[in-house]
Each structure stands twice: as C-alpha cells, then as structure tokens.
Enzyme design. Structure first.
Site, PDB file in Angstrom:
ATOM      1  N   GLY A 173     -25.661 -20.791 -18.247  1.00 13.83           N
ATOM      2  CA  GLY A 173     -25.431 -21.336 -17.056  1.00 13.83           C
ATOM      3  C   GLY A 173     -26.312 -20.695 -16.091  1.00 13.83           C
ATOM      4  CB  ALA A 408     -61.492 -26.772 -16.143  1.00 11.02           C
TER       5      ALA A 408
HETATM    6  C1  HXC Z   1     -14.001 -12.386 -16.425  1.00  7.50           C
HETATM    7  C2  HXC Z   1     -15.379 -11.124 -17.230  1.00  7.50           C
HETATM    8  C3  HXC Z   1     -16.019 -12.231 -17.422  1.00  7.50           C
HETATM    9  C4  HXC Z   1     -16.258 -13.356 -17.645  1.00  7.50           C
HETATM   10  C5  HXC Z   1     -17.135  -9.528 -18.573  1.00  7.50           C
HETATM   11  N1  HXC Z   1     -15.555  -9.652 -18.067  1.00  7.50           N
HETATM   12  N2  HXC Z   1     -16.939 -11.133 -18.365  1.00  7.50           N
HETATM   13  N3  HXC Z   1     -14.477 -11.127 -16.728  1.00  7.50           N
HETATM   14  N4  HXC Z   1     -14.876 -13.169 -16.365  1.00  7.50           N
HETATM   15  N5  HXC Z   1     -16.984 -13.910 -17.504  1.00  7.50           N
HETATM   16  C6  HXC Z   1     -15.271  -7.933 -17.770  1.00  7.50           C
HETATM   17  C7  HXC Z   1     -14.524  -7.735 -19.427  1.00  7.50           C
HETATM   18  O1  HXC Z   1     -13.551  -8.753 -19.494  1.00  7.50           O
HETATM   19  C8  HXC Z   1     -14.398  -6.336 -18.404  1.00  7.50           C
HETATM   20  O2  HXC Z   1     -13.146  -5.952 -18.344  1.00  7.50           O
HETATM   21  C9  HXC Z   1     -15.394  -6.374 -17.995  1.00  7.50           C
HETATM   22  O3  HXC Z   1     -15.729  -7.093 -17.675  1.00  7.50           O
HETATM   23  C10 HXC Z   1     -16.777  -5.525 -18.929  1.00  7.50           C
HETATM   24  O4  HXC Z   1     -16.638  -6.436 -20.284  1.00  7.50           O
HETATM   25  P1  HXC Z   1     -17.147  -6.016 -20.888  1.00  7.50           P
HETATM   26  O5  HXC Z   1     -17.440  -6.659 -22.410  1.00  7.50           O
HETATM   27  O6  HXC Z   1     -16.561  -4.173 -21.436  1.00  7.50           O
HETATM   28  O7  HXC Z   1     -18.518  -4.888 -21.264  1.00  7.50           O
HETATM   29  P2  HXC Z   1     -20.071  -5.100 -22.205  1.00  7.50           P
HETATM   30  O8  HXC Z   1     -19.490  -4.370 -23.588  1.00  7.50           O
HETATM   31  O9  HXC Z   1     -20.847  -4.262 -21.706  1.00  7.50           O
HETATM   32  O10 HXC Z   1     -20.006  -6.690 -22.190  1.00  7.50           O
HETATM   33  C11 HXC Z   1     -20.662  -7.253 -21.100  1.00  7.50           C
HETATM   34  C12 HXC Z   1     -20.429  -9.076 -22.084  1.00  7.50           C
HETATM   35  C13 HXC Z   1     -19.873  -9.443 -22.377  1.00  7.50           C
HETATM   36  C14 HXC Z   1     -21.568  -9.119 -22.834  1.00  7.50           C
HETATM   37  C15 HXC Z   1     -21.166  -9.374 -20.551  1.00  7.50           C
HETATM   38  O11 HXC Z   1     -18.151  -9.262 -21.639  1.00  7.50           O
HETATM   39  C16 HXC Z   1     -19.483 -10.764 -22.512  1.00  7.50           C
HETATM   40  O12 HXC Z   1     -20.050 -11.808 -23.450  1.00  7.50           O
HETATM   41  N6  HXC Z   1     -18.559 -11.863 -21.872  1.00  7.50           N
HETATM   42  C17 HXC Z   1     -18.525 -12.960 -21.597  1.00  7.50           C
HETATM   43  C18 HXC Z   1     -20.038 -13.860 -21.257  1.00  7.50           C
HETATM   44  C19 HXC Z   1     -19.782 -14.992 -20.811  1.00  7.50           C
HETATM   45  O13 HXC Z   1     -19.104 -16.132 -21.985  1.00  7.50           O
HETATM   46  N7  HXC Z   1     -19.449 -15.718 -20.184  1.00  7.50           N
HETATM   47  C20 HXC Z   1     -19.776 -17.151 -19.411  1.00  7.50           C
HETATM   48  C21 HXC Z   1     -20.685 -17.509 -19.858  1.00  7.50           C
HETATM   49  S1  HXC Z   1     -20.407 -19.263 -19.525  1.00  7.50           S
HETATM   50  P3  HXC Z   1     -12.734  -4.570 -18.050  1.00  7.50           P
HETATM   51  O14 HXC Z   1     -11.007  -4.311 -17.330  1.00  7.50           O
HETATM   52  O15 HXC Z   1     -12.041  -4.878 -19.239  1.00  7.50           O
HETATM   53  O16 HXC Z   1     -13.271  -3.370 -17.931  1.00  7.50           O
HETATM   54  C22 HXC Z   1     -21.011 -19.217 -17.944  1.00  7.50           C
HETATM   55  C23 HXC Z   1     -21.198 -20.713 -16.809  1.00  7.50           C
HETATM   56  C24 HXC Z   1     -21.860 -20.701 -16.292  1.00  7.50           C
HETATM   57  O17 HXC Z   1     -21.202 -18.700 -16.865  1.00  7.50           O
HETATM   58  C25 HXC Z   1     -22.066 -22.042 -15.680  1.00  7.50           C
HETATM   59  C26 HXC Z   1     -22.787 -22.592 -14.995  1.00  7.50           C
HETATM   60  C27 HXC Z   1     -23.722 -23.709 -15.361  1.00  7.50           C
END
Ligand code: HXC
Length: 517
Positions: A173, A408
């Site tokens: 989102g 158009a």
């Molecule tokens: C808290 C998070 C985080 C999150 C990443 N981190 N996403 N912390 N909440 N959503 C943190 C990780 O724990 C890690 O912390 C650091 O950020 C870097 O992440 P990595 O995974 O090591 O980096 P990378 O390998 O580059 O991968 C990046 C990424 C992955 C693809 C973004 O982190 C990921 O898939 N994150 C989750 C994405 C996700 O599903 N988010 C929620 C989506 S739903 P450390 O301490 O180890 O450095 C959403 C709802 C919104 O957003 C709705 C709005 C309507």
C-alpha cells in the site's frame, strides 16, 4: 560570557548522530550499490546551506513493541525545506539505513507536517521514497500513519505540485502515496514498486511473475503507465526533479515561471512548411514539429515511453510556459485509445490546476477502433479527454495540422470544447470520419459497380477530402480562428499565448465535476 560548552557539545553530538542515520557502514553499503543516502539526496536537490530541517530530533517513543531501547535517528525520514533555483521547496527523504526507512507514527507525522507547511507557505513538495513499508513493530499505528500521509497527499493535490521520487523499495500500500502525487520519477534498477510482490502473486493465484515484469521502472514506464520519468541513478532523478520544477509554479495561485522578457519573434519559420509531406497519407513525426515550435527546441517530455500515440510535456513558446498535448501520427496513426486518453486527460488537468496554458497539436485518425478497446471501456476513458478539456479554464490554443476526424476532433480541444483560438493548416482535414470510411458508407454501390473499384474509391476519397474535409468548410462555419501556413505557427501561437495570459473564466460554483474515472 558565553553559552555553556556542554550545551553546545550536546547539540553537536545530537546533530552528528542524526546526520549519520543508520551509521557509516550502512551508508557505505548504499554507496557501494551506487545509491545516495537520504541526506545526500536532499543535499543534491537544494542549494548549499539553504536546507532548513524540520524534526531532526523527532523519534519514536521507545515504548513500542520491539523498539524498546532502539534508536532510530530522525525516525528514518529527513524532512525540511530548501531552495531550488532560488525558490523554496519542501521535501522529505526516507532513510533506508534506519529500520529500512520503514514508516511509523513519528515518521508519518514528520511527512504530514512538512506537507502542511508546504500548503500554508505555498511551495511544492518533493518526496524521496525508499522504504520497507509499514514499520512492523509499530503495528496498526504505522498503517494509520500511511492513512494520514495519503490524506495529506490528497489535501495538497491541486494546491502545490507534488513530485515523488521512488528511489528504493516501495512495497504494498505504500506505493499509493507516490501514486497520489502529480509526477513519479523512478530510479532504474535500485527501485521497485508493487502492490503484491511475486511471492504473494504466486501464493494467491499460482501465477509466476518476476520483479522485472511487475515492479521495475521499465515495467511502470512502458506498460503500466504508473510513472512519468525513469532516472539512471539518484543524481539523475534529482536533475529531473529540478528540470520539472523549472516549468511549474510554486502553487495554484501563482503563474508558472514564464520568461516574459523574451522578445516576440513574428517572422515566419519556412522550415516548418518543409516538414509537411505532400502525400496526405505520409505521417509527420510530431516530435519534429514540437522541436521547431518550442523555445530552443527544449521540450521536456512526460511519460515518453507509454501510450506513445499521444505526446505530452512542458516547454516554453516565446517565453510562455506551456503544456503540449499532441497526437503522434507515427504510432497507431495518432489515434486516441484507452491509455492515450488517460495520459492526455491527466496531464490536461495538471496544467489547468497549475495555471499552465495548453497548446494542442492535432493529427489524429480518430478513436482507435477494436474489440479490446470497446470492451476495455474506450467510451469511459475517451470521455476523460472531453471532460478534461471542457473543464480546463487556462488558455487553450489548438493547431489542427492534418487529420481531425470524428469524436477525436472534438476531444483534441476543438472550439466547441472551449479552445480560445483554433488555427488550422491548409492541410487540415476536419470531418465526421476519415475519407476512406466515409466513401465506403456513402458510395458503397457506386464503388462496387465501378469498372475499377479501387480507382473509383481513391477518386471519391480525394473528392471527399476536398469537399467535406476541407478546413475552409470549418472556417466558413466559424469553427476555427484562422487558416495559417505551418511556417506562421510559432509566431501565431506566441502572440495568442501573450493575448490570453490574463484570461479569467469563471464557472458555476460546485464541489467538483464528476469526471468519468
Ligand atoms: C521494520 C524493517 C521493515 C519494516 C525492513 N526493515 N522493512 N523494519 N518494518 N517494514 C528493516 C530490516 O529489519 C533491516 O533491519 C533493515 O530494515 C534493512 O532490511 P533488509 O531486509 O536487511 O534489507 P534488504 O535485504 O535490502 O531488503 C529490503 C526489503 C525487505 C525488500 C524492503 O526488508 C522487506 O521485504 N521488508 C518488508 C517489506 C514489507 O513487507 N513491508 C510491509 C509492506 S505492507 P536491520 O536492523 O537488520 O538493519 C505495508 C502496508 C502499508 O507497507 C499499507 C498502506 C495502506
């Protein structure tokens, strides 16, 4: 007498900690990937020493699940204002080195606060999006934060220009905040944006999809039409932001940055006549026409890789900032289809809301015929063009270069749709439908019974063009302002733009119209 040293030390230490974000190692890791840090992006955007930071010391309370004892400098987002080309601009920049740039309560509040400030002070907002999405540890509060950001995006819409740079992950989102802004610039390779990623798609539907196919800059720029510009890297993204801003007013009350001191050139440009092929069937590349029409050939094209049958973008004509909307006869005969209607209509509405005059260049075979178009809702999508033009009150200048057939013709800003001035070249063909289609309907039997049906059809088509599609017929009916040589276009449009600069048009008060979405 001097301020106590420990107070200054404390301030400097706090500033330094904030400046380091997630720490030098994490910043270095980004550099190795060719990416800038959040603060470097803002440093590249703003003129030196003009950045005024908001909320450097703001941070989550530390009481939340999973975050106790953790420090998140600036709560993972740097916000503030600075100057770009001497004009104040508000910006936020998510810091991936701090908890993955994830959005929590304070992070969201900082973004909303800077948008509020931008609205009150009347300055554009630029957002660098680089985030893992909703901060998982903050649970539903982070979801609520996104809701508040979306609300604020809509609140700002039409008041100040909003530009989103997608510089890293933009998942789920979270992609809707950029989508609610006016322009999206995506950094090739390092950014991706999607609602459901490949794993979720696979789990939910069994369908295989790669990130390249659904979330890459290329996919968004060429297939989905979700973004407006692709940048090679962060520095290029910032350069595109600056270029875009150079055409935009700071807010909806101001005029765009016209260069009114530019002297009007009224002499003809004979080269323009040379561009028009003798054969009415040989297409013109509208880019070449635009190139000659705009100041210094400087045309900043928007969404250049999507729905290429319509060309949109910003330029100056004799010093006046304009939005150009042009059919591209090289692609699908310049017809309007679902995507080109969406592309054109949204651009027209942007120009209108930010006081940018619209110059429309017409050479279209009509609405694109086909089953997929009809079933896909070309009526609803094509209607957006009619709605957008008819509701636009900015100066509207139309040049009918060649074909202007059917709906158009109307949809490309005819006089009836509210064009202030309509110029037609002698090569213009204005009619209910194209000659070939028309003669088949009007003279079906005559063609069938002719000794040489093909030759008879060609003869009748020529006659139709001369008699029914002639621009003089439309001119006699006062549907066009004047018939001009192509060589006179730049001068005529230049004068027309100066004449209409102070145009004021009021409509009956209403909440808003109901554009077919
Ligand atoms: C808290 C998070 C985080 C999150 C990443 N981190 N996403 N912390 N909440 N959503 C943190 C990780 O724990 C890690 O912390 C650091 O950020 C870097 O992440 P990595 O995974 O090591 O980096 P990378 O390998 O580059 O991968 C990046 C990424 C992955 C693809 C973004 O982190 C990921 O898939 N994150 C989750 C994405 C996700 O599903 N988010 C929620 C989506 S739903 P450390 O301490 O180890 O450095 C959403 C709802 C919104 O957003 C709705 C709005 C309507």
């Amino acid at each position: 007498m001097a301020i106590a040293k420990f107070l200054l030390d404390q301030l400097h230490e706090r500033r330094q900690r904030a400046a380091q974000g997630g720490g030098p190692d994490k910043i270095e890791a980004r550099h190795e990937k060719g990416q800038m840090s959040a603060r470097e992006r803002l440093g590249t955007l703003f003129e030196p020493s003009t950045f005024q930071e908001f909320g450097m010391h703001a941070e989550h309370s530390g009481q939340l699940f999973g975050l106790a004892g953790k420090t998140l400098p600036s709560d993972g987002v740097v916000t503030g204002t600075g100057f770009v080309d001497g004009r104040p601009i508000a910006a936020y920049s998510q810091d991936f080195t701090v908890a993955g740039g994830s959005l929590g309560n304070i992070h969201a509040k900082k973004i909303c606060d800077i948008m509020d400030y931008a609205v009150h002070a009347g300055m554009p907002v630029v957002g660098f999006n680089d985030s893992g999405g909703a901060r998982i540890q903050e649970g539903v509060e982070s979801l609520s934060g996104y809701g508040k950001v979306f609300f604020k995006n809509v609140y700002c819409s039409g008041v100040v220009p909003q530009i989103a740079v997608i510089a890293g992950p933009c998942a789920g989102g979270a992609a809707y905040s950029p989508a609610l802004t006016d322009f999206q610039i995506m950094v090739n390779k390092s950014a991706n944006m999607f609602i459901c990623g490949p794993e979720v798609i696979k789990a939910a539907t069994g369908e295989a999809a790669t990130m390249d196919e659904i979330g890459s800059a290329t996919a968004h720029a060429t297939v989905a039409g979700n973004i407006h510009f692709v940048a090679n890297d962060d520095a290029h993204a910032v350069a595109l932001v600056k270029k875009l801003l150079s055409f935009l007013p700071s807010n909806n009350i101001l005029d765009p940055p016209h260069q009114l001191n530019t002297p009007l050139v009224l002499s003809p440009d004979p080269g323009m006549n040379e561009l028009v092929p003798e054969d009415p069937k040989a297409p013109i590349n509208v880019h070449v026409v635009i190139q000659r029409l705009v100041d210094g050939g400087d045309f900043f094209e928007v969404q250049m890789d999507w729905a290429k049958n319509i060309v949109i973008g910003f330029a100056r004509i004799q010093g006046i900032v304009v939005g150009i909307v042009a059919n591209q006869p090289l692609v699908r005969a310049g017809t309007l289809d679902i995507d080109s209607s969406d592309k054109g209509a949204r651009f027209i509405r942007f120009c209108n809301v930010f006081n940018i005059p619209i110059v429309t260049l017409v050479d279209t075979g009509g609405f694109f015929p086909g089953k997929a178009q009809e079933r896909g809702g070309i009526i609803r999508h094509g209607a957006k063009m009619l709605f957008a033009y008819a509701s636009a009150t900015v100066p509207k200048i139309t040049v009918i270069m060649r074909k202007a057939y059917g709906g158009a013709y109307l949809a490309m800003c005819s006089r009836d749709l509210g064009a202030d001035l309509v110029f037609a070249w002698p090569t213009a063909e204005i009619a209910v439908m194209g000659a070939e289609g028309a003669v088949k309907i009007l003279y079906r039997n005559e063609i069938k019974n002719a000794a040489d049906p093909k030759a008879r059809e060609a003869e009748l088509s020529k006659e139709y063009r001369e008699r029914f599609a002639s621009p003089y017929q439309a001119a006699e009916l006062a549907m066009i302002t004047d018939i001009i040589e192509p060589s006179e276009t730049r001068a005529m449009v230049g004068v027309a733009l100066r004449n209409t600069l102070s145009k004021r048009e009021t409509r009956p008060p209403k909440k808003h119209g109901n554009i077919p979405l």
